[in-house]
Motif scaffolding. Structure first.
Motif, PDB file in Angstrom:
ATOM      1  N   SER A 169       0.831  -1.209   0.000  1.00 30.95           N
ATOM      2  CA  SER A 169       0.000   0.000   0.000  1.00 30.95           C
ATOM      3  C   SER A 169       0.864   1.257   0.000  1.00 30.95           C
ATOM      4  N   GLY A 170       2.035   1.193   0.618  1.00 28.13           N
ATOM      5  CA  GLY A 170       2.944   2.335   0.587  1.00 28.13           C
ATOM      6  C   GLY A 170       3.649   2.480  -0.740  1.00 28.13           C
ATOM      7  N   LEU A 171       3.953   1.363  -1.376  1.00 26.42           N
ATOM      8  CA  LEU A 171       4.659   1.403  -2.659  1.00 26.42           C
ATOM      9  C   LEU A 171       3.787   1.906  -3.799  1.00 26.42           C
ATOM     10  N   LEU A 172       2.474   1.792  -3.667  1.00 24.62           N
ATOM     11  CA  LEU A 172       1.606   2.269  -4.741  1.00 24.62           C
ATOM     12  C   LEU A 172       1.809   3.749  -5.006  1.00 24.62           C
ATOM     13  N   SER A 173       2.056   4.529  -3.964  1.00 27.18           N
ATOM     14  CA  SER A 173       2.262   5.959  -4.160  1.00 27.18           C
ATOM     15  C   SER A 173       3.590   6.246  -4.860  1.00 27.18           C
ATOM     16  N   VAL A 174       4.593   5.413  -4.655  1.00 29.20           N
ATOM     17  CA  VAL A 174       5.884   5.595  -5.331  1.00 29.20           C
ATOM     18  C   VAL A 174       5.713   5.396  -6.837  1.00 29.20           C
ATOM     19  N   PHE A 175       4.917   4.411  -7.218  1.00 28.16           N
ATOM     20  CA  PHE A 175       4.663   4.183  -8.638  1.00 28.16           C
ATOM     21  C   PHE A 175       3.857   5.312  -9.260  1.00 28.16           C
ATOM     22  N   ASN A 176       3.151   6.059  -8.423  1.00 27.99           N
ATOM     23  CA  ASN A 176       2.354   7.184  -8.886  1.00 27.99           C
ATOM     24  C   ASN A 176       3.168   8.478  -8.923  1.00 27.99           C
ATOM     25  N   GLY A 177       4.439   8.427  -8.499  1.00 25.37           N
ATOM     26  CA  GLY A 177       5.301   9.600  -8.516  1.00 25.37           C
ATOM     27  C   GLY A 177       5.234  10.439  -7.256  1.00 25.37           C
ATOM     28  N   ASN A 178       4.692   9.904  -6.181  1.00 22.95           N
ATOM     29  CA  ASN A 178       4.574  10.613  -4.906  1.00 22.95           C
ATOM     30  C   ASN A 178       5.500   9.982  -3.882  1.00 22.95           C
ATOM     31  N   PRO A 179       5.732  10.657  -2.753  1.00 23.79           N
ATOM     32  CA  PRO A 179       6.547  10.039  -1.692  1.00 23.79           C
ATOM     33  C   PRO A 179       5.887   8.775  -1.133  1.00 23.79           C
ATOM     34  N   PHE A 180       6.726   7.928  -0.514  1.00 30.99           N
ATOM     35  CA  PHE A 180       6.264   6.665   0.077  1.00 30.99           C
ATOM     36  C   PHE A 180       5.149   6.931   1.083  1.00 30.99           C
ATOM     37  N   MET A 181       4.111   6.123   1.068  1.00 38.32           N
ATOM     38  CA  MET A 181       2.953   6.163   1.967  1.00 38.32           C
ATOM     39  C   MET A 181       2.055   7.386   1.764  1.00 38.32           C
ATOM     40  N   THR A 182       2.102   8.012   0.597  1.00 38.35           N
ATOM     41  CA  THR A 182       1.155   9.078   0.279  1.00 38.35           C
ATOM     42  C   THR A 182      -0.176   8.437  -0.102  1.00 38.35           C
ATOM     43  N   SER A 183      -1.257   8.985   0.421  1.00 38.36           N
ATOM     44  CA  SER A 183      -2.577   8.393   0.178  1.00 38.36           C
ATOM     45  C   SER A 183      -3.007   8.559  -1.274  1.00 38.36           C
ATOM     46  N   ILE A 184      -3.603   7.508  -1.786  1.00 39.52           N
ATOM     47  CA  ILE A 184      -4.207   7.527  -3.117  1.00 39.52           C
ATOM     48  C   ILE A 184      -5.671   7.124  -2.935  1.00 39.52           C
ATOM     49  N   TRP A 185      -6.564   7.919  -3.471  1.00 33.79           N
ATOM     50  CA  TRP A 185      -7.993   7.656  -3.339  1.00 33.79           C
ATOM     51  C   TRP A 185      -8.588   7.370  -4.709  1.00 33.79           C
ATOM     52  N   ILE A 186      -9.432   6.359  -4.765  1.00 38.90           N
ATOM     53  CA  ILE A 186     -10.185   6.007  -5.964  1.00 38.90           C
ATOM     54  C   ILE A 186     -11.656   5.985  -5.557  1.00 38.90           C
ATOM     55  N   TYR A 187     -12.488   6.611  -6.348  1.00 39.08           N
ATOM     56  CA  TYR A 187     -13.920   6.636  -6.056  1.00 39.08           C
ATOM     57  C   TYR A 187     -14.630   5.734  -7.056  1.00 39.08           C
ATOM     58  N   LEU A 188     -15.185   4.647  -6.541  1.00 40.11           N
ATOM     59  CA  LEU A 188     -15.864   3.659  -7.376  1.00 40.11           C
ATOM     60  C   LEU A 188     -17.360   3.924  -7.390  1.00 40.11           C
ATOM     61  N   ASP A 189     -17.958   3.911  -8.577  1.00 38.37           N
ATOM     62  CA  ASP A 189     -19.405   4.098  -8.702  1.00 38.37           C
ATOM     63  C   ASP A 189     -20.060   2.722  -8.736  1.00 38.37           C
ATOM     64  N   LEU A 190     -20.674   2.346  -7.616  1.00 38.23           N
ATOM     65  CA  LEU A 190     -21.303   1.031  -7.494  1.00 38.23           C
ATOM     66  C   LEU A 190     -22.795   1.189  -7.243  1.00 38.23           C
ATOM     67  N   GLY A 191     -23.583   0.871  -8.231  1.00 40.20           N
ATOM     68  CA  GLY A 191     -25.030   0.863  -8.058  1.00 40.20           C
ATOM     69  C   GLY A 191     -25.629   2.205  -7.675  1.00 40.20           C
ATOM     70  N   GLY A 192     -25.134   3.285  -8.240  1.00 41.46           N
ATOM     71  CA  GLY A 192     -25.701   4.593  -7.947  1.00 41.46           C
ATOM     72  C   GLY A 192     -25.094   5.283  -6.742  1.00 41.46           C
ATOM     73  N   SER A 193     -24.223   4.643  -6.020  1.00 39.38           N
ATOM     74  CA  SER A 193     -23.553   5.291  -4.892  1.00 39.38           C
ATOM     75  C   SER A 193     -22.042   5.254  -5.118  1.00 39.38           C
ATOM     76  N   VAL A 194     -21.380   6.268  -4.614  1.00 34.09           N
ATOM     77  CA  VAL A 194     -19.939   6.372  -4.777  1.00 34.09           C
ATOM     78  C   VAL A 194     -19.271   5.810  -3.523  1.00 34.09           C
ATOM     79  N   VAL A 195     -18.363   4.844  -3.732  1.00 38.78           N
ATOM     80  CA  VAL A 195     -17.655   4.195  -2.634  1.00 38.78           C
ATOM     81  C   VAL A 195     -16.179   4.592  -2.717  1.00 38.78           C
ATOM     82  N   PRO A 196     -15.658   5.281  -1.686  1.00 38.02           N
ATOM     83  CA  PRO A 196     -14.234   5.629  -1.730  1.00 38.02           C
ATOM     84  C   PRO A 196     -13.360   4.426  -1.359  1.00 38.02           C
ATOM     85  N   PHE A 197     -12.297   4.230  -2.094  1.00 34.21           N
ATOM     86  CA  PHE A 197     -11.326   3.161  -1.841  1.00 34.21           C
ATOM     87  C   PHE A 197      -9.955   3.817  -1.803  1.00 34.21           C
TER      88      PHE A 197
END
Length: 141
Positions: A80-108
């Motif tokens: 989970s910390g390495l994902l931000s490094v691949f995104n070009g941010n410092p280690f352990m920087t939060s990445i948020w994805i908002y999924l649209d599931l059945g008419g409601s938005v679920v943050p991941f």
């Protein structure tokens, strides 16, 4: 503690504790709770199951070695910390994805993945210790 009442009610207690531990883990970043507390509750549930029957049946109920679960949690938390490094941010920087599931938005988010990793580490470690202590008690009988 090997009474008929305890052996009968233990599966209900264990299932309730596991569901509550998952709830506490998933709500942990916005409200009190998180992976550590959720993992402690789940490990306590396995300890109750081990007390109600024996440590071997509790290990069979897990389907995996508790230390393997802890190792998976360490890998998940690190990933989970390495994902931000691949995104070009410092280690352990939060990445948020908002999924649209059945008419409601679920943050991941990566903090959620980190909390799940901590949950697995705490659960696996404490469950391993508890089951080892319970099996040591059975060897003396």
């Amino acid at each position: 503690m090997n009474t008929v009442i305890f052996r009968t009610i233990a599966p209900l207690i264990v299932s309730t504790m596991v569901v509550f531990s998952v709830y506490v883990c998933l709500r942990g970043h916005n409200e009190p709770g998180g992976g550590f507390i959720g993992g402690l509750i789940a490990a306590s549930a396995i300890a109750v199951l081990g007390m109600a029957s024996d440590s071997e049946s509790a290990r069979r109920a897990l389907h995996f070695d508790p230390l393997s679960i802890a190792g998976f949690g360490v890998l998940l938390a690190g990933f989970s910390g390495l994902l931000s490094v691949f995104n070009g941010n410092p280690f352990m920087t939060s990445i948020w994805i908002y999924l649209d599931l059945g008419g409601s938005v679920v943050p991941f988010s990566t903090p959620l993945v980190f909390d799940i990793g901590v949950y697995c580490v705490v659960f696996g470690t404490i469950a391993s210790i508890a089951l080892a202590l319970e099996s040591g008690d059975e060897e003396e009988r």
